[in-house]
Design an enzyme around this catalytic site. Structure first.
Site, PDB file in Angstrom:
ATOM      1  N   ASP A   1       0.580  -0.774   0.018  1.00  0.00           N
ATOM      2  CA  ASP A   1      -0.178   0.055   0.146  1.00  0.00           C
ATOM      3  C   ASP A   1       1.093   1.322  -0.414  1.00  0.00           C
ATOM      4  O   ASP A   1       2.230   1.463   0.437  1.00  0.00           O
ATOM      5  CB  ASP A   1      -0.466  -0.480   1.342  1.00  0.00           C
ATOM      6  CG  ASP A   1      -1.911   0.769   0.959  1.00  0.00           C
ATOM      7  OD1 ASP A   1      -1.980   1.953   0.575  1.00  0.00           O
ATOM      8  OD2 ASP A   1      -1.081   1.680   2.673  1.00  0.00           O
TER       9      ASP A   1
ATOM     10  N   ASP B   1      -0.828   5.421   1.274  1.00  0.00           N
ATOM     11  CA  ASP B   1      -0.607   6.346   2.541  1.00  0.00           C
ATOM     12  C   ASP B   1      -0.705   5.434   3.427  1.00  0.00           C
ATOM     13  O   ASP B   1      -0.831   3.916   3.330  1.00  0.00           O
ATOM     14  CB  ASP B   1      -2.204   6.431   1.868  1.00  0.00           C
ATOM     15  CG  ASP B   1      -1.975   7.706   0.959  1.00  0.00           C
ATOM     16  OD1 ASP B   1      -2.808   8.503   0.952  1.00  0.00           O
ATOM     17  OD2 ASP B   1      -1.505   7.586  -0.179  1.00  0.00           O
TER      18      ASP B   1
ATOM     19  N   LYS C   1      -8.247  -3.939  -4.501  1.00  0.00           N
ATOM     20  CA  LYS C   1      -6.376  -3.624  -3.892  1.00  0.00           C
ATOM     21  C   LYS C   1      -5.701  -5.565  -5.089  1.00  0.00           C
ATOM     22  O   LYS C   1      -5.373  -5.915  -5.138  1.00  0.00           O
ATOM     23  CB  LYS C   1      -5.742  -3.422  -3.562  1.00  0.00           C
ATOM     24  CG  LYS C   1      -6.287  -2.339  -3.335  1.00  0.00           C
ATOM     25  CD  LYS C   1      -5.727  -1.684  -1.877  1.00  0.00           C
ATOM     26  CE  LYS C   1      -4.756  -0.096  -1.745  1.00  0.00           C
ATOM     27  NZ  LYS C   1      -4.306   0.081  -0.934  1.00  0.00           N
TER      28      LYS C   1
ATOM     29  N   ASP D   1      -1.726  -0.665   6.138  1.00  0.00           N
ATOM     30  CA  ASP D   1      -2.520  -0.261   7.035  1.00  0.00           C
ATOM     31  C   ASP D   1      -4.287   0.088   7.023  1.00  0.00           C
ATOM     32  O   ASP D   1      -4.104  -0.037   8.646  1.00  0.00           O
ATOM     33  CB  ASP D   1      -1.474   0.985   6.796  1.00  0.00           C
ATOM     34  CG  ASP D   1      -2.472   1.938   6.367  1.00  0.00           C
ATOM     35  OD1 ASP D   1      -3.477   3.143   6.664  1.00  0.00           O
ATOM     36  OD2 ASP D   1      -2.070   2.480   4.893  1.00  0.00           O
TER      37      ASP D   1
HETATM   38  O1  LIG Z   1      -6.885   6.342   0.142  1.00  0.00           O
HETATM   39  C1  LIG Z   1      -6.696   7.012  -0.809  1.00  0.00           C
HETATM   40  O2  LIG Z   1      -6.896   7.736  -1.412  1.00  0.00           O
HETATM   41  C2  LIG Z   1      -4.844   6.079  -0.981  1.00  0.00           C
HETATM   42  O3  LIG Z   1      -4.474   5.146  -0.134  1.00  0.00           O
HETATM   43  P1  LIG Z   1      -4.053   4.175  -0.108  1.00  0.00           P
HETATM   44  O4  LIG Z   1      -2.322   4.627  -0.651  1.00  0.00           O
HETATM   45  O5  LIG Z   1      -3.341   4.038   1.076  1.00  0.00           O
HETATM   46  O6  LIG Z   1      -4.782   3.368  -0.639  1.00  0.00           O
HETATM   47 MG   LIG Z   2      -3.287   3.008   3.483  1.00  0.00          MG
END
Ligand SMILES: O=C(O)COP(=O)(O)O
Ligand SMILES: [Mg+2]
Length: 233
Positions: A13, A15, A152, A174
């Site tokens: 992941d 973020d 995902k 996360d």
């Molecule tokens: O929520 C988002 O736009 C991105 O978040 P992620 O990289 O944790 O999937």
């Molecule tokens: Mg994330």
């Protein structure tokens, strides 16, 4: 079972996993360097809800094997883009959803495939009508609306099919939109700052948060000390 540790794919992941909120999700050079080193020997795929245009700004210099973006709707690999949804999403379903959002006076933005709604993670009941046309994915207090059957995990399985990958998948995440990543993983890793529900189902929780937690795992694999941690069936 003897693991062929050469055939490893880390699906991470972005973020609050590779990049932290405190740095406004700009990835640190230490993490970039480790992922790029790792990607020379194994497969490393960034799997994020984000759009490519934001990844290009935030993850400058990062060279993973592939990007699976817009929460599994798009794969960027080998200078090609793969869209993982039917034409009917663009011709009918997404239009219906936008009508509902306009009636709700919701604030939203549209990616190549996905619809992002800020601040609706806690008001999901207002979005229930949408489920006729698409599926809602939550990431902390943000909600994303995707074509049915896209998440995902589906994105990573499609990547496996595209590349004929047969090895072990190590997922690192996360929050809520990483359940789908864990669903298809052989080993589930939660970074130290993950939400409790993700930590609960993880095989491993890293000592360090965010990108340094991912570096911890990559170092263990590169030094050949990872397999000893968990008995992979
Ligand atoms: O929520 C988002 O736009 C991105 O978040 P992620 O990289 O944790 O999937
Ligand atoms: Mg994330």
């Amino acid at each position: 079972m003897d693991i062929d540790w050469n055939e490893i794919l880390v699906a991470s992941d972005y973020d609050r996993t590779l990049a932290n909120e405190e740095s406004n999700f700009v990835i640190s050079p230490i993490v970039v360097q480790k992922v790029n080193e790792f990607s020379k020997k194994y497969k490393f795929v960034v799997v994020s809800g984000r759009e490519k245009k934001f990844m290009d700004k935030l993850a400058v210099g990062l060279r993973p094997t592939a990007w699976i973006l817009e929460n599994g709707s798009l794969i960027f690999f080998d200078n090609k883009e793969f869209v993982l949804c039917e034409k009917s999403w663009f011709e009918r379903d997404r239009k219906k959803i936008i009508e509902i959002l306009d009636n709700l006076k919701a604030k939203y933005s549209i990616g190549r495939v996905i619809i992002y709604i800020d601040g609706y993670g806690s008001k999901l009941d207002m979005l229930r009508d949408i489920e006729k046309y698409g599926r809602i994915e939550v990431n902390r207090n943000d909600a994303m609306i995707l074509p049915k059957g896209v998440d995902k995990g589906v994105g990573v399985l499609k990547f496996k099919e595209l590349t004929g990958f047969k090895g072990k998948i190590i997922a690192v995440g996360d929050s809520e939109n990483d359940y789908a990543l864990f669903r298809i993983a052989d080993i589930k890793v939660a970074v130290a700052n993950a939400i409790p529900q993700i930590k609960e189902i993880a095989d491993i929780v890293t000592e360090k948060p965010n990108g340094l937690g991912v570096v911890e795992i990559l170092d263990k694999i590169l030094s050949g000390n990872f397999g000893k941690e968990v008995d992979i069936h």
